[in-house]
Design an enzyme around this catalytic site. Sequence first.
Site, mmCIF file in Angstrom:
data_model
loop_
_atom_site.group_PDB
_atom_site.id
_atom_site.type_symbol
_atom_site.label_atom_id
_atom_site.label_comp_id
_atom_site.label_asym_id
_atom_site.label_seq_id
_atom_site.Cartn_x
_atom_site.Cartn_y
_atom_site.Cartn_z
ATOM 1 C CB CYS A 129 -0.971 0.024 1.091
ATOM 2 S SG CYS A 129 -2.157 1.515 1.284
ATOM 3 C CB CYS A 154 -5.356 3.774 -5.112
ATOM 4 S SG CYS A 154 -4.471 2.151 -5.217
#
Length: 293
Positions: A77, A221
């Site tokens: 991530c 994101c």
Amino acid sequence: MRSVHFWKYQSVGNDFVLVMADAVVRLQTRGVAIETLCTATCDRNYGIGSDGLLVLEQRDNGLFLRMFNPDGSEDFCGNGIRCAAALARSQGWVQDRFPIEHFGREVSVELLPDGRIATTLEPASFDPHQVPILSDRELFLGEIEAAGKVWVASAISTGTAHLVIPIATPLSDADFARVSPELEHHPLFPERTSIMWAQEIAPAHLKLRIWERGAGETLGCGTGSVASAIHWMRINGQGGEVTVENPGGTLLVSADSWQSAPVVTGEAFETFQGDLTPSFLDALGGSRFAGCC
């Protein structure tokens, strides 16, 4: 169980609950699985509410980081890395340059004087075995079918799988909600995939709508922004800086070429902090969350 301290951070609207690894170990010895802790804390009705759980451990010269999606699955991530770095800066744990070990990779982090954070990721890959996709050929501006329609898309890994779909105009809410989960679970992707609907609104300026595997629609994101920028660079045969506008904020992605290591620059902020109470932690073994993962 005694209480567990947590922080809540966000970067471009992608929000996370952060806890220290030693607290998680204590919970595990009491029979609380990390996946259950993740699902409970991420729950926006019964928990704190977030797009993921970050588990941090201080190392001699940096951090060790794990990230779990709301469904309990572990992943790489980019925004999580930025949030962890912002917390480490606020606590005085690190110097201006330090590494974060995350999901089998070492990410170089630089804390910039203006408060932004720059992270250097490994080069992106279209290799079908690295994405991964069930094919011997890369999917680059190829066709994939979902919801009764054929879409032109590319599969790319930036530490985690992404399907980048260039669009000329934004998708309707109905089409986004119908098509995105079908693509996430498309049989071509054995580990599922996130979907980046990428619209070029100006030269080297992309606007995204995001569906993340294990989380659904999110406001940001980091790895998906990199995937979309690298995809743009490959299509246009050039490097440089690409502005990627997430629904929750903007990231800058720069690279010498699409095959080079990308540098991502953005901000991360604390929204609040608190403690997971003993009653909340005791309830993790109860009916609300037992067997949820």
